[in-house]
Design a protein around this motif. Structure first.
Motif, PDB file in Angstrom:
ATOM      1  N   ASP A  49      -5.870  -2.683   6.880  1.00  0.00           N
ATOM      2  CA  ASP A  49      -6.131  -1.453   7.637  1.00  0.00           C
ATOM      3  C   ASP A  49      -5.600  -0.246   6.862  1.00  0.00           C
ATOM      4  OD1 ASP A  49      -7.023   0.033   9.913  1.00  0.00           O
ATOM      5  OD2 ASP A  49      -4.965   0.125  10.637  1.00  0.00           O
ATOM      6  N   GLN A  50      -4.417  -0.380   6.292  1.00  0.00           N
ATOM      7  CA  GLN A  50      -3.867   0.711   5.480  1.00  0.00           C
ATOM      8  C   GLN A  50      -4.726   0.964   4.249  1.00  0.00           C
ATOM      9  OE1 GLN A  50       0.184  -0.404   4.561  1.00  0.00           O
ATOM     10  NE2 GLN A  50       0.985   0.574   6.411  1.00  0.00           N
ATOM     11  N   LEU A  51      -5.190  -0.108   3.632  1.00  0.00           N
ATOM     12  CA  LEU A  51      -5.976   0.017   2.404  1.00  0.00           C
ATOM     13  C   LEU A  51      -7.346   0.629   2.674  1.00  0.00           C
ATOM     14  CD1 LEU A  51      -5.652  -0.724  -0.624  1.00  0.00           C
ATOM     15  CD2 LEU A  51      -6.810  -2.872  -0.099  1.00  0.00           C
ATOM     16  N   ASN A  52      -7.998   0.169   3.736  1.00  0.00           N
ATOM     17  CA  ASN A  52      -9.375   0.606   4.015  1.00  0.00           C
ATOM     18  C   ASN A  52      -9.451   1.913   4.791  1.00  0.00           C
ATOM     19  OD1 ASN A  52     -10.471  -1.690   2.757  1.00  0.00           O
ATOM     20  ND2 ASN A  52     -10.314  -2.899   4.643  1.00  0.00           N
ATOM     21  N   ASN A  53      -8.494   2.133   5.685  1.00  0.00           N
ATOM     22  CA  ASN A  53      -8.587   3.274   6.593  1.00  0.00           C
ATOM     23  C   ASN A  53      -7.477   4.312   6.400  1.00  0.00           C
ATOM     24  OD1 ASN A  53     -10.820   2.007   7.949  1.00  0.00           O
ATOM     25  ND2 ASN A  53      -9.335   0.659   8.958  1.00  0.00           N
ATOM     26  N   VAL A  64       0.847  -1.197   0.000  1.00  0.00           N
ATOM     27  CA  VAL A  64       0.000   0.000   0.000  1.00  0.00           C
ATOM     28  C   VAL A  64       0.879   1.242   0.000  1.00  0.00           C
ATOM     29  CG1 VAL A  64      -1.785   1.283   1.248  1.00  0.00           C
ATOM     30  CG2 VAL A  64      -1.879  -1.214   1.156  1.00  0.00           C
ATOM     31  N   GLU A  65       1.872   1.275   0.849  1.00  0.00           N
ATOM     32  CA  GLU A  65       2.785   2.416   0.893  1.00  0.00           C
ATOM     33  C   GLU A  65       3.529   2.576  -0.431  1.00  0.00           C
ATOM     34  OE1 GLU A  65       3.962   2.334   5.652  1.00  0.00           O
ATOM     35  OE2 GLU A  65       4.932   0.944   4.263  1.00  0.00           O
ATOM     36  N   ALA A  66       3.811   1.464  -1.087  1.00  0.00           N
ATOM     37  CA  ALA A  66       4.527   1.490  -2.362  1.00  0.00           C
ATOM     38  C   ALA A  66       3.629   1.851  -3.535  1.00  0.00           C
ATOM     39  CB  ALA A  66       5.192   0.143  -2.615  1.00  0.00           C
ATOM     40  N   GLY A  67       2.353   2.082  -3.281  1.00  0.00           N
ATOM     41  CA  GLY A  67       1.438   2.406  -4.370  1.00  0.00           C
ATOM     42  C   GLY A  67       1.139   1.224  -5.263  1.00  0.00           C
ATOM     43  N   LEU A  68       1.223   0.019  -4.712  1.00  0.00           N
ATOM     44  CA  LEU A  68       0.978  -1.214  -5.475  1.00  0.00           C
ATOM     45  C   LEU A  68      -0.324  -1.879  -5.038  1.00  0.00           C
ATOM     46  CD1 LEU A  68       4.607  -2.692  -5.460  1.00  0.00           C
ATOM     47  CD2 LEU A  68       3.480  -1.432  -7.307  1.00  0.00           C
ATOM     48  N   ASN A  69      -1.328  -1.075  -4.758  1.00  0.00           N
ATOM     49  CA  ASN A  69      -2.613  -1.625  -4.302  1.00  0.00           C
ATOM     50  C   ASN A  69      -3.169  -2.665  -5.264  1.00  0.00           C
ATOM     51  OD1 ASN A  69      -2.281   0.269  -2.315  1.00  0.00           O
ATOM     52  ND2 ASN A  69      -4.072   1.494  -2.845  1.00  0.00           N
TER      53      ASN A  69
END
Length: 400
Positions: A303-307, A273-278
């Motif tokens: 949690d990072q993706l949803n919130n 998620v932090e790397a922008g690879l969702n």
């Protein structure tokens, strides 16, 4: 010479491994440097970095990527294992198709990025990972298998095969005359981005060809037996639109294409998620109620993706005026030149964008939107940058 300079210009030692093409590189005037434990060509005589880069964008370039780790995963529980160590849904992947994914440690950090291809209905997978991570990848995958003894699958390194990357808009014109049709009559024209199949060379040698690559251009990655690698490379290079290209141009090409380089944009402290690879987190794997179905780091990543609980995000940037390139580790500031908000991970001049300096880095959430103006500090001076959309240069993948 881009961020690659910080990786390769170290003291040469005699313990470096050599690919099957090493002597060919030397005969072509390659400047050989240490990279990921191998002696690799960074540039060739008679070419500048910019010329090599632009040649690949307009013609076809041949890269030796035999230092990459090729491996195979097989067994009835192969998919279960992959879905434990990656966030990607491999049940949904058709036979003959590959996808980018990431290997995840238990905290959700990226152990390595990887291309995984489903070879057949028996759930056999071909995997390519980074040379610089080969030791860690081996330890990680074997460790995860040992920790999950109920999973019936085997992972092994593929020996005796070279890997050549043929990239550029004329790549197909160079490769096609050297091939026979597949056993099912498929031609190169019917092989699309992300697909992989077995072809025969004119002498009957079987090679595996995947359409894709690291430059943003159309291209192929070809796995060929070591004993045929030099002959095959020489046949490719006999075409006047083809040149051998070193790792310096490979780095600037991938940067323009918005690709990550492990050890710079990715490491075990960074989540996808932090790397922008969702997009590597398959939608079908984002709401898993059964803990046994969840991938490593599931709770943190979701949690990072949803919130949006992450604090940093990968970005690309362009300089707004001339100045020295911002390399790995350079600090990023707000326009006040006082408040630090991030770090550069890669940077170089962009030959495709009139040699303006570009790069990638991580900035704090809230300062990551496209068009945001920030500063990089290089040699105690500040240079204005603007965050830009990735890829910085349009891609030209061959899709159906």
């Amino acid at each position: 010479m881009s961020t690659f300079k910080s990786l390769v210009f170290k003291r040469f030692n005699s313990n470096l491994k050599k690919t099957a093409l090493h002597d060919l590189h030397v005969s072509l005037g390659g400047t050989m440097v240490p990279y990921a434990g191998y002696s690799m060509p960074v540039l060739y005589k008679g070419q500048t970095h910019i010329e090599s880069h632009n040649w690949t964008r307009t013609n076809a370039g041949l890269f030796d990527v035999s230092h990459m780790l090729q491996s195979k995963l097989s067994g009835p529980h192969s998919i279960k294992f992959l879905q434990h160590v990656t966030p990607t849904d491999f049940n949904a992947l058709p036979v003959g198709h590959g996808t980018l994914s990431v290997l995840l440690n238990p905290e959700g950090g990226v152990v390595d990025d990887t291309i995984v291809t489903k070879e057949n209905q028996d759930n056999e997978f071909y995997i390519v990972t980074n040379a610089g991570c080969a030791k860690r990848d081996t330890e990680f995958l074997r460790g995860e298998l040992q920790n999950n003894p109920a999973l019936d699958c085997q992972w092994k390194i593929i020996e005796g095969r070279s890997l050549l990357a043929l990239q550029g808009p004329k790549a197909k014109d160079v490769l096609e005359p050297l091939l026979e049709k597949t056993a099912k009559g498929k031609t190169l024209k019917e092989l699309f981005f992300g697909q992989r199949d077995e072809f025969a060379l004119k002498d009957g040698t079987l090679v595996q060809i995947a359409r894709g690559g690291y430059t943003g251009e159309d291209g192929f990655e070809i796995s060929v037996p070591d004993e045929k690698a030099v002959e095959f490379a020489e046949q490719l290079l006999a075409n006047p639109v083809m040149k051998a290209i070193g790792l310096a141009a490979r780095d600037s090409l991938r940067m323009e294409a918005g690709m990550c380089l492990y050890g710079h944009e990715l490491d075990e402290t960074i989540t996808p998620v932090e790397a922008g690879l969702n997009w590597v987190i398959s939608k079908s794997r984002r709401n898993l109620t059964n803990e046994k179905d969840r991938f490593n780091g599931y709770a943190k990543i979701m949690d990072q993706l949803n919130n949006k609980t992450y604090n940093r995000i990968r970005v690309a940037f362009k300089y707004l005026k001339k100045g020295p390139a911002a390399r790995n580790g350079v600090k990023i500031f707000l326009p006040d030149a006082q408040t630090e908000v991030g770090l550069v991970t890669s940077g170089s001049a962009s030959p495709s964008l009139n040699n303006i300096n570009v790069g990638q880095g991580y900035v704090e959430k809230g300062h990551h939107k496209r068009g945001t103006e920030l500063l990089v500090q290089v040699r105690n001076k500040f240079y204005p940058i603007e965050l830009a959309k990735m890829p910085l240069v349009p891609t030209h993948y061959y899709k159906n």
